[in-house]
Motif scaffolding. Structure first.
Motif, PDB file in Angstrom:
ATOM      1  N   ARG A 279      14.473 -10.881   0.841  1.00 58.36           N
ATOM      2  CA  ARG A 279      13.305 -10.929  -0.031  1.00 58.36           C
ATOM      3  C   ARG A 279      13.188  -9.634  -0.836  1.00 58.36           C
ATOM      4  O   ARG A 279      12.923  -9.656  -2.042  1.00 58.36           O
ATOM      5  CB  ARG A 279      12.056 -11.145   0.817  1.00 58.36           C
ATOM      6  N   ASN A 449       2.379  -5.639   4.656  1.00 58.26           N
ATOM      7  CA  ASN A 449       2.863  -5.448   3.291  1.00 58.26           C
ATOM      8  C   ASN A 449       3.723  -6.652   2.927  1.00 58.26           C
ATOM      9  O   ASN A 449       4.712  -6.937   3.606  1.00 58.26           O
ATOM     10  CB  ASN A 449       3.665  -4.141   3.234  1.00 58.26           C
ATOM     11  N   THR A 450       3.360  -7.358   1.872  1.00 56.69           N
ATOM     12  CA  THR A 450       4.068  -8.601   1.527  1.00 56.69           C
ATOM     13  C   THR A 450       5.527  -8.381   1.168  1.00 56.69           C
ATOM     14  O   THR A 450       6.334  -9.301   1.248  1.00 56.69           O
ATOM     15  CB  THR A 450       3.372  -9.313   0.356  1.00 56.69           C
ATOM     16  N   TYR A 457       6.125  -9.579   6.407  1.00 57.06           N
ATOM     17  CA  TYR A 457       4.669  -9.737   6.370  1.00 57.06           C
ATOM     18  C   TYR A 457       4.150 -10.781   7.359  1.00 57.06           C
ATOM     19  O   TYR A 457       3.056 -10.636   7.908  1.00 57.06           O
ATOM     20  CB  TYR A 457       4.257 -10.102   4.938  1.00 57.06           C
ATOM     21  N   GLU A 458       4.916 -11.828   7.592  1.00 49.32           N
ATOM     22  CA  GLU A 458       4.453 -12.907   8.464  1.00 49.32           C
ATOM     23  C   GLU A 458       4.130 -12.424   9.880  1.00 49.32           C
ATOM     24  O   GLU A 458       3.331 -13.035  10.597  1.00 49.32           O
ATOM     25  CB  GLU A 458       5.516 -14.011   8.540  1.00 49.32           C
ATOM     26  N   THR A 476      -4.089  -6.954   4.046  1.00 47.62           N
ATOM     27  CA  THR A 476      -2.844  -7.239   3.333  1.00 47.62           C
ATOM     28  C   THR A 476      -2.709  -6.355   2.107  1.00 47.62           C
ATOM     29  O   THR A 476      -3.670  -6.172   1.346  1.00 47.62           O
ATOM     30  CB  THR A 476      -2.806  -8.719   2.893  1.00 47.62           C
ATOM     31  N   LYS A 478      -0.258  -6.162  -1.256  1.00 52.95           N
ATOM     32  CA  LYS A 478       0.779  -6.802  -2.053  1.00 52.95           C
ATOM     33  C   LYS A 478       1.643  -5.714  -2.669  1.00 52.95           C
ATOM     34  O   LYS A 478       1.477  -5.341  -3.833  1.00 52.95           O
ATOM     35  CB  LYS A 478       0.153  -7.699  -3.117  1.00 52.95           C
ATOM     36  N   VAL A 511      -7.558  -8.258   1.076  1.00 51.21           N
ATOM     37  CA  VAL A 511      -6.300  -8.117   0.341  1.00 51.21           C
ATOM     38  C   VAL A 511      -6.410  -6.960  -0.638  1.00 51.21           C
ATOM     39  O   VAL A 511      -7.380  -6.859  -1.394  1.00 51.21           O
ATOM     40  CB  VAL A 511      -5.948  -9.412  -0.419  1.00 51.21           C
TER      41      VAL A 511
END
Length: 513
Positions: A279, A449-450, A457-458, A476, A478, A511
């Protein structure tokens, strides 16, 4: 041999690239949803400690140079804490844990704030002083404290191989293509384990995350704190979760940033990292206006060519396929290092492995004289004691197609690592997944952190689920790179600071863009 599975030792480097933006540092304790009350928690420690350990006095003094780093400035003090070698026999042999602290600068002191910077295997004593400027807002009300966990650095640190043997092992193919390469790969893994056993001795069976969590509670007692306030990064989030499970009534203000998925076993964790790094690579390629699928295939083709013919480097050494992958991994920990990746890949395409090799050396803690650090040694000793899974060669072969599907660049390496990491290990592992359920614990702030490659992140949501209702509070960001705090987000930093300094618990699911 180069390793990156289960390792987040680049946490220090990524955090120090961007200064902490500060955020809220004042206000009343009871503002918003409050943290834990100030009353002393009930419940006993996991073992009845001898008075000589429970009431020991720490001889804080000037720190010495450690791990090739110069001694920190005089505001930092160091001490050694005695802890049981075997927590099931607290009256038996003891070992020393190296601690470092800087005392709170303000008058409204809360207590001590413990830090673990990841790994496992990262040295808190070497790392903590470098974070002084980043953590200055937190130091107003906390003594900043870190330590070298057992088996790490100045705390009975384990060295499993000599520099000469480490360099020789770099020629072993970590993605074997033939029966001979498979045999060499597994033999190298077994030899590494034997070297660890010789170096660690009795300590080999007592360096688990559970052991370290019990050490944390002893540190709390000796420092005079009724509750543990803690900031854990990467692997430090797993340690924090295990601590909360063992001592839920001792939980103070805990922040877990770059959260490890506690529901994933060894294979699941490797799959998570394959997805996370792929990713991050896709995001990197998009930033270069490249199609991620085409860019990934180009890098995969480059790695195949390097596997067949290692690239020359200016030092006279050769860049192997394993080192090339390690060199690609390191810049993905921080978006600020993406230009280095661009330059290194261009040079490798032109037939020069110098830059990728330099990145791999940076990751493997190899200096210009050929001396290697021991973070990966401690990491492996700890993680193989934690994890009882030992996939066989046959089982690994069946896993490889799925790993390669997840990531053509990283999948093969992480798939093979499930077989080699703890192959023929001298001691048995303790669990398939860590137990982190913490009913009754105060709210724990989980920061995800996405764009995190190493702890995708999951894992943040899964940690919240495992901690139990009302305990895990998700925040969260991004963003890109490993960890979120201190990376330039005022939203993240001010939210974390308000929680640690004022007890203000944010709304679950907040977020930060």
């Amino acid at each position: 041999m180069s390793r990156f599975v289960r390792w987040s030792a680049a946490v220090a480097a990524t955090l120090l690239l961007a200064g902490c933006s500060g955020g809220s540092s004042g206000g009343d304790e009871g503002k918003g949803r409050s943290g834990p009350p100030s009353t002393a928690p009930s419940g006993a420690s996991a073992a009845d400690l001898p008075a000589s350990l429970a009431s020991q006095k720490l001889g804080w003094g000037r720190c010495k140079a450690t791990g090739g780093s110069s001694a920190p400035s005089g505001e930092w003090q160091c001490a050694t804490l005695k802890t049981p070698l075997d927590w099931s026999r607290p009256e038996g042999d003891t070992i020393g844990l190296a601690l470092v602290r800087a005392k709170a600068t303000g008058g409204d002191r809360i207590g001590s704030l413990l830090f673990n910077f990841g790994g496992p295997g990262g040295s808190g004593v070497s790392t903590m002083p470098a974070f002084g400027p980043t953590m200055s807002a937190l130091r107003e009300r906390y003594d900043l404290v870190s330590w070298d966990p057992r088996g790490v650095g100045a705390s009975e640190g384990v060295r499993c191989r000599s520099d000469k043997d480490i360099q020789a092992a770099e020629t072993v193919d970590a993605t074997p293509d033939t029966p001979a390469e498979e045999k060499a790969y597994l033999q190298d893994a077994a030899d590494f384990g034997k070297g660890c056993a010789r170096a660690a001795g009795k300590l080999m069976a007592h360096v688990s995350t559970t052991d370290t969590a019990r050490d944390m509670d002893l540190i709390r007692q000796v420092l005079g704190d009724t509750r543990t306030h803690y900031f854990g990064f990467s692997y430090g989030t797993e340690l924090g979760g295990v601590y909360a499970h063992l001592f839920p009534r001792h939980v103070g203000r805990l922040v877990l940033d770059a959260v490890v998925d506690p529901s994933a076993d060894a294979v699941g964790h490797a799959e998570n990292q394959a997805r996370g790094f792929q990713r991050a690579l896709d995001d990197y390629l998009r930033s270069r206006s490249q199609d991620p699928k085409q860019g990934t295939q180009k890098i995969a083709d480059l790695l195949k060519r390097i596997d067949a013919r290692p690239l020359p480097a200016s030092s006279g050494r050769k860049l192997t396929q394993t080192q090339a992958v390690t060199g690609i991994v390191l810049p993905l920990y921080s978006e600020s290092r993406w230009p280095e990746l661009t330059s290194a890949l261009a040079a490798a395409e032109a037939g020069d492995g110098t830059e990728l090799l330099a990145l791999a050396d940076d990751y493997n803690e190899r200096d210009s004289s050929g001396h290697y650090g021991t973070t990966t040694h401690a990491q492996r000793v700890i993680s193989c004691l934690d994890n009882k899974e030992r996939p066989t060669l046959r089982e690994t072969r069946k896993l490889l197609p799925e790993f390669e599907k997840i990531s053509p660049v990283f999948g093969d390496f992480l798939g093979w690592d499930t077989a080699g990491w703890c192959h023929d290990w001298p001691v048995s592992g303790q669990y398939e997944t860590p137990e982190v359920s913490a009913p009754g614990a105060a709210p724990i702030l989980l920061v995800g952190n996405t764009g995190d490659p190493a702890t995708p992140y999951e894992g943040t949501r899964r940690m919240a689920d495992e901690l139990g209702p009302g305990v895990g509070i998700e925040l969260t960001w991004k963003g890109e790179g490993h960890v979120a705090y201190g990376r330039g987000s005022d939203c993240v930093d001010s939210t974390v600071n308000a929680y640690l300094l004022n007890g203000t618990v944010p709304k679950d699911g907040k977020v930060c863009s």
